[in-house]
Design a protein around this motif. Structure first.
Motif, PDB file in Angstrom:
ATOM      1  N   LEU A 165      -5.522  -0.272 -22.762  1.00  0.00           N
ATOM      2  CA  LEU A 165      -6.453   0.852 -22.602  1.00  0.00           C
ATOM      3  C   LEU A 165      -5.758   2.176 -22.901  1.00  0.00           C
ATOM      4  O   LEU A 165      -6.352   3.084 -23.501  1.00  0.00           O
ATOM      5  CB  LEU A 165      -7.036   0.860 -21.193  1.00  0.00           C
ATOM      6  N   LEU A 166      -4.476   2.298 -22.527  1.00  0.00           N
ATOM      7  CA  LEU A 166      -3.699   3.483 -22.877  1.00  0.00           C
ATOM      8  C   LEU A 166      -3.567   3.626 -24.388  1.00  0.00           C
ATOM      9  O   LEU A 166      -3.748   4.721 -24.944  1.00  0.00           O
ATOM     10  CB  LEU A 166      -2.307   3.413 -22.229  1.00  0.00           C
ATOM     11  N   TYR A 167      -3.277   2.515 -25.079  1.00  0.00           N
ATOM     12  CA  TYR A 167      -3.180   2.556 -26.541  1.00  0.00           C
ATOM     13  C   TYR A 167      -4.513   2.926 -27.183  1.00  0.00           C
ATOM     14  O   TYR A 167      -4.554   3.638 -28.186  1.00  0.00           O
ATOM     15  CB  TYR A 167      -2.692   1.215 -27.089  1.00  0.00           C
ATOM     16  N   PHE A 203       7.056   5.959 -26.734  1.00  0.00           N
ATOM     17  CA  PHE A 203       6.026   4.955 -26.962  1.00  0.00           C
ATOM     18  C   PHE A 203       6.601   3.650 -27.501  1.00  0.00           C
ATOM     19  O   PHE A 203       6.015   2.587 -27.300  1.00  0.00           O
ATOM     20  CB  PHE A 203       4.925   5.492 -27.878  1.00  0.00           C
ATOM     21  N   SER A 204       7.754   3.704 -28.171  1.00  0.00           N
ATOM     22  CA  SER A 204       8.343   2.448 -28.630  1.00  0.00           C
ATOM     23  C   SER A 204       8.796   1.602 -27.446  1.00  0.00           C
ATOM     24  O   SER A 204       8.703   0.371 -27.481  1.00  0.00           O
ATOM     25  CB  SER A 204       9.504   2.713 -29.591  1.00  0.00           C
ATOM     26  N   VAL A 234      -4.889   6.660 -26.794  1.00  0.00           N
ATOM     27  CA  VAL A 234      -3.992   7.362 -27.722  1.00  0.00           C
ATOM     28  C   VAL A 234      -4.539   7.303 -29.138  1.00  0.00           C
ATOM     29  O   VAL A 234      -4.502   8.304 -29.880  1.00  0.00           O
ATOM     30  CB  VAL A 234      -2.566   6.772 -27.644  1.00  0.00           C
ATOM     31  N   SER A 235      -5.073   6.150 -29.542  1.00  0.00           N
ATOM     32  CA  SER A 235      -5.616   6.036 -30.894  1.00  0.00           C
ATOM     33  C   SER A 235      -6.840   6.924 -31.082  1.00  0.00           C
ATOM     34  O   SER A 235      -6.985   7.587 -32.121  1.00  0.00           O
ATOM     35  CB  SER A 235      -5.960   4.580 -31.213  1.00  0.00           C
ATOM     36  N   LEU A 236      -7.715   6.971 -30.088  1.00  0.00           N
ATOM     37  CA  LEU A 236      -8.886   7.846 -30.191  1.00  0.00           C
ATOM     38  C   LEU A 236      -8.478   9.311 -30.181  1.00  0.00           C
ATOM     39  O   LEU A 236      -9.072  10.137 -30.889  1.00  0.00           O
ATOM     40  CB  LEU A 236      -9.866   7.552 -29.041  1.00  0.00           C
ATOM     41  N   LEU A 237      -7.444   9.640 -29.413  1.00  0.00           N
ATOM     42  CA  LEU A 237      -6.925  10.998 -29.399  1.00  0.00           C
ATOM     43  C   LEU A 237      -6.350  11.376 -30.762  1.00  0.00           C
ATOM     44  O   LEU A 237      -6.570  12.484 -31.253  1.00  0.00           O
ATOM     45  CB  LEU A 237      -5.862  11.134 -28.309  1.00  0.00           C
ATOM     46  N   LEU A 238      -5.630  10.453 -31.388  1.00  0.00           N
ATOM     47  CA  LEU A 238      -5.059  10.702 -32.709  1.00  0.00           C
ATOM     48  C   LEU A 238      -6.150  10.934 -33.748  1.00  0.00           C
ATOM     49  O   LEU A 238      -6.073  11.879 -34.544  1.00  0.00           O
ATOM     50  CB  LEU A 238      -4.185   9.514 -33.102  1.00  0.00           C
ATOM     51  N   LEU A 285      -7.293  -3.326 -29.292  1.00  0.00           N
ATOM     52  CA  LEU A 285      -8.507  -4.088 -29.006  1.00  0.00           C
ATOM     53  C   LEU A 285      -8.218  -5.590 -29.008  1.00  0.00           C
ATOM     54  O   LEU A 285      -8.691  -6.323 -28.128  1.00  0.00           O
ATOM     55  CB  LEU A 285      -9.589  -3.736 -30.031  1.00  0.00           C
ATOM     56  N   VAL A 286      -7.409  -6.041 -29.973  1.00  0.00           N
ATOM     57  CA  VAL A 286      -7.013  -7.459 -30.007  1.00  0.00           C
ATOM     58  C   VAL A 286      -6.232  -7.810 -28.741  1.00  0.00           C
ATOM     59  O   VAL A 286      -6.465  -8.856 -28.115  1.00  0.00           O
ATOM     60  CB  VAL A 286      -6.177  -7.755 -31.280  1.00  0.00           C
TER      61      VAL A 286
END
Length: 199
Positions: free
Chosen positions: A18-20, A171-172, A23-27, A61-62
């Motif tokens: 959910l955090l990822y 993030f890594s 972050v993707s939607l923010l990007l 999502l996967v």
């Protein structure tokens, strides 16, 4: 209940994905906002930011679906792709933090020679990379005091490289945590499942 159990691993993996997703939607949102307000003039930069955001969204999502359903195949591919993303992101972050001044200067000069410099000169109120290199700059220098753009761009580039490198390193490590959680969660048996069923 110990936090190494099935439910805790599942909840941690769901929270990480959910955090990822956020972050993707923010990007994607920042790229759209930047082009909407005219802060980013290059469609390539926006395209790359949106593509990375969509890729991260799909991978998360996967991982989220695999974690919720305890789907072995989805979790396996999620774990492999997340590990590859970790390797690339960690390498790029280390490279951003390791660039010295001469390497930055060389890369900026190459970038300057392959872009239209008028927008940069207008935004930073400078002329040319090293000195005034075109007629409009010479005219502006005759009216005002002009300075070359290289020092200004290097200052911004140094700050951006350190910021991007630090965020990338952070993030890594969350990605390697995701790989470890996925590996652990894949090999755990659901306590609510039939005891005689396979994993």
């Amino acid at each position: 209940m110990v936090c190494g159990g099935f439910t805790c691993s599942k909840n941690c993996l769901c929270a990480l994905n959910l955090l990822y997703i956020m972050v993707s939607l923010l990007l994607i949102g920042i790229a759209a906002w930047g082009i909407g307000f005219g802060l980013i003039s290059s469609f390539r930069v926006v395209g790359v930011a949106v593509a990375v955001g969509i890729f991260l969204f799909l991978i998360a999502l996967v991982g989220l679906i695999g974690a919720i359903k305890h789907h072995q195949v989805l979790l396996f591919f999620y774990m492999i792709v997340l590990f590859l993303v970790f390797i690339v992101q960690f390498s790029v972050s280390c490279a951003c933090l390791a660039l010295n001044k001469n390497q930055q200067h060389h890369l900026l000069e190459v970038g300057w020679n392959h872009t239209s410099s008028a927008d940069i000169e207008r935004a930073l109120k400078c002329c040319g990379f090293h000195t005034s290199q075109n007629r409009s700059c010479e005219d502006a220098c005759a009216r005002d005091s002009c300075r070359p753009c290289d020092k200004l761009i290097e200052q911004y580039a140094d700050e951006v490289l350190r910021f991007v490198g630090g965020i990338g390193i952070f993030f890594s490590f969350t990605e390697i945590l995701g790989v470890w959680l996925t590996y652990r969660y894949r090999n755990q048996k659901d306590p609510r499942a039939n005891p005689s069923a396979f994993l």
